[in-house]
Every structure is written in structure tokens, then in C-alpha cells.
Design an enzyme around this catalytic site. Structure first.
Site, PDB file in Angstrom:
ATOM      1  N   GLU A   1       0.812  -1.216   0.000  1.00 57.37           N
ATOM      2  CA  GLU A   1       0.000   0.000   0.000  1.00 57.37           C
ATOM      3  C   GLU A   1       0.850   1.273   0.000  1.00 57.37           C
ATOM      4  OE1 GLU A   1      -2.881  -0.112  -0.716  1.00 57.37           O
ATOM      5  OE2 GLU A   1      -3.974  -1.768   0.220  1.00 57.37           O
TER       6      GLU A   1
ATOM      7  N   HIS B   1      -2.922   2.681   8.338  1.00 57.95           N
ATOM      8  CA  HIS B   1      -3.950   1.894   7.636  1.00 57.95           C
ATOM      9  C   HIS B   1      -4.216   0.633   8.431  1.00 57.95           C
ATOM     10  CE1 HIS B   1      -6.200  -0.406   4.813  1.00 57.95           C
ATOM     11  NE2 HIS B   1      -5.196  -1.169   4.423  1.00 57.95           N
TER      12      HIS B   1
ATOM     13  N   TYR C   1     -20.819  13.901  17.618  1.00 53.32           N
ATOM     14  CA  TYR C   1     -19.956  15.058  17.342  1.00 53.32           C
ATOM     15  C   TYR C   1     -18.495  14.688  17.140  1.00 53.32           C
ATOM     16  CZ  TYR C   1     -17.939  15.286  22.074  1.00 53.32           C
ATOM     17  OH  TYR C   1     -17.246  15.018  23.229  1.00 53.32           O
TER      18      TYR C   1
ATOM     19  N   TYR D   1      -9.077  23.003  20.975  1.00 55.45           N
ATOM     20  CA  TYR D   1      -9.312  22.015  22.025  1.00 55.45           C
ATOM     21  C   TYR D   1      -8.089  21.147  22.221  1.00 55.45           C
ATOM     22  CZ  TYR D   1     -11.498  18.168  24.587  1.00 55.45           C
ATOM     23  OH  TYR D   1     -11.818  17.223  25.522  1.00 55.45           O
TER      24      TYR D   1
ATOM     25  N   HIS E   1     -12.528  -3.200   2.540  1.00 53.27           N
ATOM     26  CA  HIS E   1     -11.091  -3.210   2.795  1.00 53.27           C
ATOM     27  C   HIS E   1     -10.757  -2.807   4.227  1.00 53.27           C
ATOM     28  CE1 HIS E   1      -6.875  -2.089   0.995  1.00 53.27           C
ATOM     29  NE2 HIS E   1      -6.777  -2.520   2.230  1.00 53.27           N
TER      30      HIS E   1
ATOM     31  N   HIS F   1      -7.171  -2.804   9.327  1.00 48.88           N
ATOM     32  CA  HIS F   1      -8.314  -3.624   8.962  1.00 48.88           C
ATOM     33  C   HIS F   1      -9.174  -3.843  10.207  1.00 48.88           C
ATOM     34  CE1 HIS F   1      -6.198  -5.566   5.202  1.00 48.88           C
ATOM     35  NE2 HIS F   1      -6.225  -4.242   5.174  1.00 48.88           N
TER      36      HIS F   1
END
Length: 222
Positions: free
Chosen positions: A81, A100, A121, A216, A163, A102
Site C-alpha cells: 500500500e 492503515h 460530534y 481544544y 477493505h 483492517h
């Protein structure tokens, strides 16, 4: 706590992140990948986990440096990837880490080809009023890379249909925070869907949250 990607050796921070993702159950075996932006000799690039690597036994020396110019430095092949990570960095100069996973709940929602809407939110942690779901493309493909880059033009995270989830941040710590929060939100959203369609916050309500998020965080008292 995961070290920031700006540390002297960002590879150690990546290894710590991979191990934390595994411990949290957000990745299993050799699934997922992590990278940090790391220019070298004036050439953009990143340190990324090698393909087929599991958290157990992964060391800093196993990471691979991949340059924007196609150069590869390391003893292993980089993650399949890698094009997706490089595409995110090209699209967003402000992001310095990509994660990334799964993760089960994010992947389940992605398999429904549904975005994560503004039902709560905290969806704003991804930079907007939803987490989009990118259409399915073969993993490692240029089509997937470009689709993710397009989603990241306005967000810090995206679901990948059938994916998983990809998230970015100004630091590795932030990218990890977004990853963990989006997975938790997907879990809550799926639980709500089991009862009915949740009500959504409107654009003005989410805009107020996003504005509040800009200031914040942990700050010193005045």
C-alpha cells in the site's frame, strides 16, 4: 504513548505504533501498514512498514524508506500500500503520518459501502462532518491511491470499501488517535443501526464542533 514522528529515529515510533495497533486488535498478523513522512537529501519520501510484516518481531531496521522519485532503501520490499501512503502525502503537505488498519468495525461499515455520518460530534476528529467511504479498488493499485488522495483533500480519514480504514495526522500520535477514535465511532454507529437509523447532527452543529476542536486539547492554565 506512541512517540511523535519528529523524533530522532521515527522508525522506532512506527514500530511502537504497529505493536499498539496489534495489541488493540485493530490489525492482526500482517494486515495494515504505517508510515511517517521522511524527506531525504531534498527528496520527499517516507519510512513505511515492509510487506507481509507482523507486529511480533518487527524492528526499526526492518522499515523501508521509499522516495517520491521511486528510490527504495531497505532489506525488505515496502508495503503493497506504499502508493496510497505517498498519494496522501502528495495531497496533504500538512500530514506527516499515515495509518492503515483492517479494524473490525470500520471494515464492517466499509463492507456496507456506507460512510460514517455525523451521528456523533466526535466524527469531527476526522476533519469534517463525515468519514467518507472510498469506492472499492484493488489493494495497492493506482486507482485506490488516487481515490484515497481525493478523499483526503477534505478529511483526515476515509473508509475503504470492502477493505478497511486509513487515517492521517500532523504527527504519528495524531494519526493513531484518529484511527482509534474512528474505529470506536464505527462500533457505536453499527450498534445504533441495529436498532434504527440514527438522527444526525446538521451542518451548523458540526461546524461549531469543528471550530471548537481547533482550540481544544491539553493546554496550560492561564
Amino acid at each position: 504513548m506512541v512517540e511523535d514522528a519528529a523524533d530522532a529515529d521515527p522508525r522506532a515510533a512506527v514500530v511502537a505504533a504497529v505493536r499498539r495497533l496489534d495489541a488493540l486488535g485493530l490489525n492482526r498478523g500482517s494486515t495494515g501498514n504505517v508510515s511517517v513522512r521522511a524527506p531525504r537529501d531534498g527528496v520527499g519520501g517516507c519510512w513505511i512498514t515492509p510487506t507481509g510484516a507482523a507486529a511480533q518481531g518487527l524492528g526499526a531496521d526492518d522499515l523501508v524508506w521509499v522516495g517520491d522519485d521511486g528510490r527504495v532503501d531497505g532489506r525488505w520490499q515496502p508495503s503493497s500500500e506504499t502508493p496510497m501512503h505517498l498519494a496522501v502525502y502528495a495531497a496533504r503537505a500538512d500530514l506527516h503520518a499515515v495509518v492503515h488498519v483492517h479494524a473490525v468495525h470500520a471494515t464492517a461499515l466499509a463492507c456496507l459501502r456506507r460512510p460514517l455520518p455525523a451521528f456523533h460530534y466526535m466524527v469531527a476528529v476526522a476533519g469534517g462532518d463525515d468519514v467518507p467511504c472510498v469506492p472499492y479498488h484493488l489493494f495497492g493499485s493506482e486507482a485506490l491511491s488516487q481515490a484515497v488522495a481525493a478523499a483526503f483533500a477534505r478529511r483526515h480519514a476515509a473508509l475503504l470499501a470492502h477493505h478497511g480504514l486509513v487515517a492521517g495526522g500532523r504527527s504519528l500520535e495524531q494519526a493513531m488517535t484518529v484511527t482509534v477514535e474512528v474505529e470506536a465511532l464505527c462500533r457505536t454507529y453499527l450498534a445504533a443501526l441495529a436498532v434504527g437509523e440514527p438522527a444526525l447532527l446538521d451542518a451548523a452543529q458540526m461546524a461549531a464542533v469543528i471550530e471548537r476542536f481547533t482550540g481544544y486539547g491539553r493546554t496550560a492554565r492561564r
